[in-house]
Design a protein around this motif. Structure first.
Motif, PDB file in Angstrom:
ATOM      1  N   ASN A   1       0.804  -1.225   0.000  1.00 14.21           N
ATOM      2  CA  ASN A   1       0.000   0.000   0.000  1.00 14.21           C
ATOM      3  C   ASN A   1       0.834   1.270   0.000  1.00 14.21           C
ATOM      4  OD1 ASN A   1      -2.524  -1.330   0.056  1.00 14.21           O
ATOM      5  ND2 ASN A   1      -2.243  -1.758   2.227  1.00 14.21           N
TER       6      ASN A   1
ATOM      7  N   ARG B   1       0.509   4.373  -2.368  1.00 13.57           N
ATOM      8  CA  ARG B   1      -0.714   5.190  -2.293  1.00 13.57           C
ATOM      9  C   ARG B   1      -0.754   6.101  -1.068  1.00 13.57           C
ATOM     10  NH1 ARG B   1      -3.895   0.610  -3.976  1.00 13.57           N
ATOM     11  NH2 ARG B   1      -4.835   0.397  -1.929  1.00 13.57           N
TER      12      ARG B   1
ATOM     13  N   ARG C   1      -5.241  13.456   0.335  1.00 10.10           N
ATOM     14  CA  ARG C   1      -6.706  13.426   0.180  1.00 10.10           C
ATOM     15  C   ARG C   1      -7.387  13.780   1.504  1.00 10.10           C
ATOM     16  NH1 ARG C   1     -10.832   9.263   0.212  1.00 10.10           N
ATOM     17  NH2 ARG C   1      -9.399   7.512   0.319  1.00 10.10           N
TER      18      ARG C   1
ATOM     19  N   PRO D   1      -5.783   4.934  11.853  1.00  8.64           N
ATOM     20  CA  PRO D   1      -5.750   4.540  10.436  1.00  8.64           C
ATOM     21  C   PRO D   1      -5.977   5.764   9.553  1.00  8.64           C
ATOM     22  CG  PRO D   1      -7.274   3.157  11.711  1.00  8.64           C
ATOM     23  CD  PRO D   1      -6.866   4.295  12.589  1.00  8.64           C
TER      24      PRO D   1
ATOM     25  N   SER E   1      -7.177   6.220   6.613  1.00  8.56           N
ATOM     26  CA  SER E   1      -8.474   6.369   5.935  1.00  8.56           C
ATOM     27  C   SER E   1      -9.602   6.743   6.883  1.00  8.56           C
ATOM     28  CB  SER E   1      -8.846   5.071   5.208  1.00  8.56           C
ATOM     29  OG  SER E   1      -7.945   4.833   4.180  1.00  8.56           O
ATOM     30  N   SER E   2      -9.318   6.753   8.169  1.00  8.60           N
ATOM     31  CA  SER E   2     -10.351   7.153   9.129  1.00  8.60           C
ATOM     32  C   SER E   2      -9.938   8.424   9.858  1.00  8.60           C
ATOM     33  CB  SER E   2     -10.568   6.041  10.154  1.00  8.60           C
ATOM     34  OG  SER E   2     -10.764   4.817   9.532  1.00  8.60           O
TER      35      SER E   2
ATOM     36  N   ILE F   1     -12.917   0.083   7.757  1.00  6.56           N
ATOM     37  CA  ILE F   1     -13.050   1.149   6.756  1.00  6.56           C
ATOM     38  C   ILE F   1     -11.733   1.298   5.989  1.00  6.56           C
ATOM     39  CG2 ILE F   1     -13.311   3.664   6.505  1.00  6.56           C
ATOM     40  CD1 ILE F   1     -15.236   3.424   9.023  1.00  6.56           C
ATOM     41  N   ASN F   2     -10.647   1.315   6.737  1.00 11.21           N
ATOM     42  CA  ASN F   2      -9.313   1.442   6.145  1.00 11.21           C
ATOM     43  C   ASN F   2      -9.030   0.288   5.176  1.00 11.21           C
ATOM     44  OD1 ASN F   2      -6.978   3.184   6.315  1.00 11.21           O
ATOM     45  ND2 ASN F   2      -5.895   1.390   7.078  1.00 11.21           N
TER      46      ASN F   2
ATOM     47  N   GLU G   1     -10.993   0.709   1.895  1.00 10.04           N
ATOM     48  CA  GLU G   1     -10.452   1.776   1.025  1.00 10.04           C
ATOM     49  C   GLU G   1      -9.122   1.351   0.402  1.00 10.04           C
ATOM     50  OE1 GLU G   1     -10.481   5.782   2.206  1.00 10.04           O
ATOM     51  OE2 GLU G   1     -12.667   5.838   2.177  1.00 10.04           O
ATOM     52  N   GLU G   2      -8.262   0.742   1.223  1.00 17.08           N
ATOM     53  CA  GLU G   2      -6.930   0.377   0.708  1.00 17.08           C
ATOM     54  C   GLU G   2      -6.988  -0.795  -0.253  1.00 17.08           C
ATOM     55  OE1 GLU G   2      -4.179  -0.324   3.860  1.00 17.08           O
ATOM     56  OE2 GLU G   2      -3.840   1.808   4.204  1.00 17.08           O
ATOM     57  N   THR G   3      -7.806  -1.781   0.074  1.00 16.07           N
ATOM     58  CA  THR G   3      -7.800  -3.009  -0.708  1.00 16.07           C
ATOM     59  C   THR G   3      -8.555  -2.868  -2.014  1.00 16.07           C
ATOM     60  OG1 THR G   3      -7.702  -4.216   1.365  1.00 16.07           O
ATOM     61  CG2 THR G   3      -8.281  -5.490  -0.592  1.00 16.07           C
TER      62      THR G   3
ATOM     63  N   ILE H   1     -11.749   2.014  -3.045  1.00 18.08           N
ATOM     64  CA  ILE H   1     -13.006   2.767  -3.031  1.00 18.08           C
ATOM     65  C   ILE H   1     -12.865   3.972  -2.092  1.00 18.08           C
ATOM     66  CG2 ILE H   1     -14.452   0.759  -3.529  1.00 18.08           C
ATOM     67  CD1 ILE H   1     -15.188   0.703  -0.526  1.00 18.08           C
TER      68      ILE H   1
ATOM     69  N   ARG I   1      -6.522  -5.325  -5.074  1.00 21.51           N
ATOM     70  CA  ARG I   1      -6.063  -6.657  -5.439  1.00 21.51           C
ATOM     71  C   ARG I   1      -7.226  -7.604  -5.684  1.00 21.51           C
ATOM     72  NH1 ARG I   1      -3.495  -6.938   0.428  1.00 21.51           N
ATOM     73  NH2 ARG I   1      -5.323  -7.396   1.617  1.00 21.51           N
TER      74      ARG I   1
END
Lengths: 387, 114
Positions: free
Chosen positions: A70, A73, A80, A228, A230-231, B68-69, B72-74, B77, B114
């Protein structure tokens, strides 16, 4: 396990300085276990005792392997979420300018530790937000941390409130958390039971205060290893809040009984939350972890907060700069589960380059202060327990 | 009888025009593996695909952030603010249905993991 016995004996005996219960292998040679010492990932600090860990033939753990996949990204995602935060502030700026809703933009969970002190400065100075700092004094806040809280809030010109719950209620909650470890195993990978109980009460109290004071953002000083990415800017929708509060009630209800209700949202709070959501046209309520999408350099952080009048405490353990009970909670966790409760966070910081592996291992291997442990055990009534 | 997840994953699989797209079976396996490995420590037995993660006590609030993480990562989205409700995340079937819908809605030039 021999190392666990060792930990318990050390907790009970409390010499002047206590080392973690198992010595880690030498930093440069971690591919093979030596004696009873756990194997440690070659690129982070996770030991072979960590739940679900696997090593490849090079001695690299599955968490590091996933991170590498990862990695490309991460800068994009970080940007973002920084943009998402800025967009949220813009939306709130437009809306609060017309409605002049609350008196504050942000309610910040302020422990007085280094990360939350830095985050407070970031929000108040770099973003120019109207911040209300809230300290939840769990009865084990280091004296120096309390002095730091006063110095930093004064220097930053930030309003501050402190909530000091009934010490008897918290003490009982902490004792039972240590005795019963009521959290999901996954949660115990990230922190000790006692820390979870404290943090859950902090988060719940933050929610209550934000709803009652109409403050649209909750901010936390979680390090990039704790939050995390994304959170890191997360909308707290009423149905999710309700479900999380219900789950918390199931965990802490049996331990705290009706005293827990003081810290959970009431039906009136939920009605207020619905009203705020309408008043803010959807931009209420957000939980933000700014350090997840900002530069995180420990040296720079220390340099900056020292300029705010912050002084490092000398009686906390290596992984806290505000809480005196953290070291004892960590030792109990190590004795029970066989790994350090900060291993996951430190491994994340090492992986992402915020700490060197040597620095991470040093924090994990750092000895605990015997005098502090003795005082904490006495307060918890754990000084006469048998192994 | 097909679960909501099965139906939704079939829809996700219907995109099928990108070589990197995960198949419905891969998506299903990936979600189940993630929950099993991370929250059930390898033991799926006794766990139902409709069981509430939060109410059953296998996931706490930070665990929800990890889910959630992971999504989004996998799968590449982006989860919108108003989608952060328990109806989308609180059981394996709900997760599957939500993910399938997101994959279907996702613009085709975006990576799907993936």
């Amino acid at each position: 396990m021999g190392s666990n016995r060792c930990a318990r004996e050390e907790i009970l005996s409390t010499p002047s300085e206590i080392s973690p219960p198992f010595p880690f292998p030498e930093i440069s040679t971690t591919r093979e276990p030596r004696g009873e010492a756990p194997r440690v990932c070659r690129t982070c600090v996770l030991p072979s005792t960590f739940p679900g860990i696997r090593f490849n033939e090079d001695g690299v753990c599955n968490y590091c392997a996933d991170f590498q996949k990862n990695r490309p990204r991460i800068p994009i995602t970080r940007e973002r979420f920084r943009q998402k935060f800025l967009l949220l502030l813009n939306r709130l700026g437009e809306r609060t300018a017309s409605a002049r809703k609350g008196s504050f933009d942000v309610l910040m969970a302020y422990s007085g530790g280094k990360d939350s002190s830095y985050t407070l400065g970031l929000l108040a100075r770099s973003y120019g937000l109207r911040v209300l700092a809230l300290t939840f004094d769990n009865g084990f806040t280091a004296g120096q941390a309390l002095r730091n809280i006063q110095a930093v809030t004064e220097r930053l010109g930030v309003d501050h409130m402190i909530i000091r719950p009934d010490p008897g209620v918290l003490l009982h909650a902490f004792q039972e958390s240590i005795r019963t470890h009521p959290y999901p195993l996954k949660a115990l990978e990230r922190a000790s039971s006692l820390c979870h109980t404290c943090m859950n009460l902090v988060k719940s109290q933050m929610l209550k205060q934000a709803v009652q004071m109409s403050i649209p953002i909750l901010a936390f000083g979680w390090s990039p290893g704790q939050a995390p990415l994304s959170s890191s800017v997360l909308k707290l929708n009423p149905s999710m809040v309700r479900q999380m509060q219900r789950a918390l009630g199931q965990i802490l209800g049996p331990i705290m009984g009706s005293a827990l209700n003081r810290y959970l949202l009431t039906e009136r709070d939920y009605r207020l939350l619905d009203q705020e959501l309408e008043d803010y046209r959807g931009s209420f309520l957000y939980a933000v972890h700014p350090l997840a999408f900002h530069e995180y350099d420990e040296e720079r952080i220390l340099e900056e907060i020292k300029a705010f009048g912050w002084t490092p405490p000398t009686d906390t353990d290596a992984n806290s700069t505000n809480c005196l009970i953290n070291g004892y909670a960590s030792l109990v966790h190590i004795a029970k589960f066989g790994f350090h409760p900060y291993a996951f966070e430190l491994a994340g910081l090492v992986r992402s380059g915020h700490l060197t592996r040597e620095e991470g291992l040093t924090k994990i291997m750092a000895p605990f202060d015997g005098e502090t442990l003795k005082r904490i055990k006495k307060k918890l009534g754990a000084d006469n327990e048998n192994g | 009888m097909k679960t909501a997840e099965d139906l939704a994953l079939e829809m996700a699989g219907a995109r099928g025009n990108c070589p990197e797209d995960p198949s419905p079976m891969e998506v299903r396996r990936s979600l189940r593996d993630f929950i099993t490995e991370n929250f059930l420590f390898g033991d799926w037995n006794g766990f139902n695909e409709d069981t509430s993660f939060l109410e059953s006590g296998i996931v706490d609030s930070t665990g929800m952030l990890e889910i959630i993480n992971f999504l989004e990562e996998t799968y590449g989205i982006t989860i919108e603010d108003d989608e952060l409700v328990p109806e989308n995340f609180d059981s394996l079937n709900q997760l599957g249905a939500f993910l399938a819908r997101k994959l279907r809605e996702q613009p085709e030039d975006e990576p799907s993991g993936r």
